[in-house]
Scaffold this motif. Structure first.
Motif, PDB file in Angstrom:
ATOM      1  N   ARG A  11     -67.329 121.068  26.468  1.00  0.00           N
ATOM      2  CA  ARG A  11     -65.767 121.418  26.642  1.00  0.00           C
ATOM      3  C   ARG A  11     -64.906 120.368  26.599  1.00  0.00           C
ATOM      4  NH1 ARG A  11     -68.683 124.374  30.759  1.00  0.00           N
ATOM      5  NH2 ARG A  11     -68.010 122.999  32.595  1.00  0.00           N
ATOM      6  N   HIS A  12     -65.268 119.453  26.847  1.00  0.00           N
ATOM      7  CA  HIS A  12     -64.601 118.224  26.769  1.00  0.00           C
ATOM      8  C   HIS A  12     -63.907 117.864  25.590  1.00  0.00           C
ATOM      9  CE1 HIS A  12     -62.478 114.388  28.538  1.00  0.00           C
ATOM     10  NE2 HIS A  12     -63.310 113.868  27.780  1.00  0.00           N
ATOM     11  N   GLN A  14     -64.306 119.744  22.694  1.00  0.00           N
ATOM     12  CA  GLN A  14     -63.659 120.999  22.234  1.00  0.00           C
ATOM     13  C   GLN A  14     -62.032 120.864  22.560  1.00  0.00           C
ATOM     14  OE1 GLN A  14     -64.575 124.301  20.136  1.00  0.00           O
ATOM     15  NE2 GLN A  14     -62.791 123.156  19.906  1.00  0.00           N
ATOM     16  N   ARG A  15     -61.793 120.447  23.644  1.00  0.00           N
ATOM     17  CA  ARG A  15     -60.543 120.305  24.242  1.00  0.00           C
ATOM     18  C   ARG A  15     -59.754 119.335  23.435  1.00  0.00           C
ATOM     19  NH1 ARG A  15     -62.181 121.658  29.456  1.00  0.00           N
ATOM     20  NH2 ARG A  15     -62.261 119.512  29.945  1.00  0.00           N
ATOM     21  N   SER A  16     -60.446 118.227  22.975  1.00  0.00           N
ATOM     22  CA  SER A  16     -60.104 117.074  22.132  1.00  0.00           C
ATOM     23  C   SER A  16     -59.653 117.351  20.767  1.00  0.00           C
ATOM     24  CB  SER A  16     -60.687 115.811  22.249  1.00  0.00           C
ATOM     25  OG  SER A  16     -62.039 116.037  21.595  1.00  0.00           O
ATOM     26  N   PRO A  18     -58.571 120.548  19.350  1.00  0.00           N
ATOM     27  CA  PRO A  18     -58.113 122.083  19.451  1.00  0.00           C
ATOM     28  C   PRO A  18     -58.105 122.916  18.424  1.00  0.00           C
ATOM     29  CG  PRO A  18     -56.271 120.517  19.821  1.00  0.00           C
ATOM     30  CD  PRO A  18     -57.530 119.735  19.797  1.00  0.00           C
ATOM     31  N   GLU A 389     -64.205 125.087  36.000  1.00  0.00           N
ATOM     32  CA  GLU A 389     -63.453 124.138  35.104  1.00  0.00           C
ATOM     33  C   GLU A 389     -62.778 122.906  35.958  1.00  0.00           C
ATOM     34  OE1 GLU A 389     -62.822 123.267  31.842  1.00  0.00           O
ATOM     35  OE2 GLU A 389     -64.271 124.766  31.454  1.00  0.00           O
TER      36      GLU A 389
END
Length: 474
Positions: A11-12, A14-16, A18, A389
């Motif tokens: 998740r970390h 994936q957020r980096s 976008p 989260e």
């Protein structure tokens, strides 16, 4: 139930990224990450053959129009790789597994691989960190401690660290006073908290400088974006890193990924071929999955054509007697070096920096080993968790204002690279590959890894850390 660090880190990352749809492979079991809906092929005729074969297969079996399959991104790049779209992640369609199956027959006819996933290469080595850094006790010296020899610019060995960039105050740490390279991008967030993996490259440079002071260390921030990069971009970035200052004696690389194949990363083919023609030695981390699955590019060391070019490095536990719980292992790992709770510079100490932990600690070793391993260290509550989260408790926060302790094959790797460099200085050997052969052939120390005796590269100034072993039954 303990949170799964791989999913937290997924998740970390994936957020980096976008604008990039990511998936876990091969079947959501966390062996690697890759870009959804895209495969890689070599430029030119092979890319056209892949495009045509996938388009025909999808038209026949899935009712897709031929234009659904097409090339994306630049037509050519330094790595000689083309990205081909084979699915639409926005519509919930990956397409990659189908494309790989469609090309199996074509690859069999040609006798070599035509296509691969676009893997995520990451400094947390397969997105599963050994642990997170903790402040070292005030006054505790570096471990490995600095050698007494000095830096001589006329004879210094060139070491290139490909990682995150240097923190802005790295020069305040005496060992790094002459280290050069790229600055770390965005050291802190809007709240002034140290971002995850900031200081990773600085920590590595500190280990190299401690074990081999007579080195000219350059740190390139190739992996500044939370330490993650797509395979399709990585080969070109490696070319940029070596061409900025010329090919170095040694490259220390603490990043990689596992794959479904035993032949390496398609996106690194061009770089690895060029590396083979140079005199540079690549020292690469074996990964932190506690697995014998080959981890690339470290596993290139097991291929005959790269046996002299790549040294793959696993991590020893704190006492140096056996492998660390997290370390990958297997016949493709060439040597092991201390990698548990090493002490080096995370920042340059010009001001205290707060850090909030990102992962939850396991109640027991997630790899099934019985000693007090880094799976349970440091004890904290993370902000990334399968329970939500934001986590279920106030996350632990620490202040970094001096040296830090950190564990991983990420840090065993520069220790091994530095020992090769130190051997070059001590024996006036200018060929790093010859120095590697000489160093390994002269070893009299070994460690036990999964019942096998393996070469152990223990720096002379490294201090073993006692570990609590389970009691033996009578």
């Amino acid at each position: 139930m303990a949170p799964q660090r791989f999913h937290e880190q997924f998740r970390h990352i994936q957020r980096s990224m976008p604008d990039v749809a990511l998936a876990m492979g091969p079947d959501d079991d966390g062996h690697f990450l890759y870009e959804k809906g895209v495969v890689l092929a070599r430029d030119g005729a092979e890319a056209r053959a892949v495009e045509d074969a996938v388009r025909a297969h999808f038209t026949e079996t899935r009712g897709l129009v031929p234009d659904h399959v097409r090339r994306v991104g630049p037509e050519t790049n330094r790595s000689g790789i083309t990205r081909i779209r084979v699915g639409d992640p926005a519509e919930g369609d990956d397409g990659v597994p189908h494309a790989l199956r469609a090309l199996t027959e074509a690859e069999g006819r040609r006798g070599h691989r035509l296509v691969s996933r676009n893997h995520v290469v990451h400094i947390a080595v397969n997105a599963c960190p050994g642990d997170e850094p903790v402040p070292a006790p005030r006054g505790e010296p570096a471990n490995p401690a600095p050698e007494e020899s000095r830096h001589d610019p006329d004879t210094a060995v060139g070491v290139l660290v490909v990682d995150t960039g240097l923190v802005h105050d790295h020069g305040a740490y005496p060992l790094l006073a002459h280290t050069t390279g790229d600055p770390q991008v965005s050291e802190t967030d809007a709240d002034g908290l140290l971002r995850q993996y900031v200081g990773h490259g600085t920590f590595i440079a500190g280990i190299v400088a401690a074990v081999a002071p007579n080195t000219d260390i350059t740190v390139r921030g190739t992996l500044n974006d939370v330490g993650a990069i797509l395979e399709s971009e990585f080969g070109g970035k490696l070319f940029e890193a070596v061409e900025q200052g010329g090919w170095p004696d040694i490259i220390s690389l603490s990043a990689g990924t596992s794959t479904e194949s035993a032949v390496g990363l398609l996106g690194l083919d061009a770089f690895m071929r060029e590396l083979r023609e140079q005199r540079t030695l690549l020292v690469a981390a074996a990964g932190n999955n506690g697995s014998d699955t080959p981890f690339w590019p470290a596993a290139y060391a097991s291929l005959p054509e790269y046996a002299d070019t790549v040294l793959s490095v696993g991590a020893l536990r704190g006492d140096g007697a056996s492998e660390a719980c997290f370390s990958n292992h297997g016949p493709w790992v060439g040597a092991y070096a201390p990698g548990e709770r090493l002490t080096s510079a995370l920042t340059g100490f010009d001001a205290p920096v707060p850090y909030v932990y990102q992962h939850s600690t396991y109640d027991a070793c997630r790899f099934g080993l019985g000693y007090a391993c880094t799976c349970r260290f440091p004890r904290h509550t993370g902000v990334l968790s399968d329970t939500g989260e934001s986590g279920t408790a106030e996350p632990d926060q620490v202040m970094f204002d001096g040296l830090a302790q950190w564990s991983g094959t990420s840090f065993a790797t520069p220790a091994a690279a530095a020992l090769v460099a130190a051997h070059m200085t001590a024996h006036k050997e200018r060929d790093p590959r010859a120095a590697r052969r000489q160093l390994l052939s002269s070893l009299t120390e070994y460690a036990e890894v999964r019942g096998a005796h393996v070469p152990a590269l223990r720096p002379p100034t490294w201090r073993p850390v006692p570990v609590a072993l389970p009691a033996r039954s009578a």
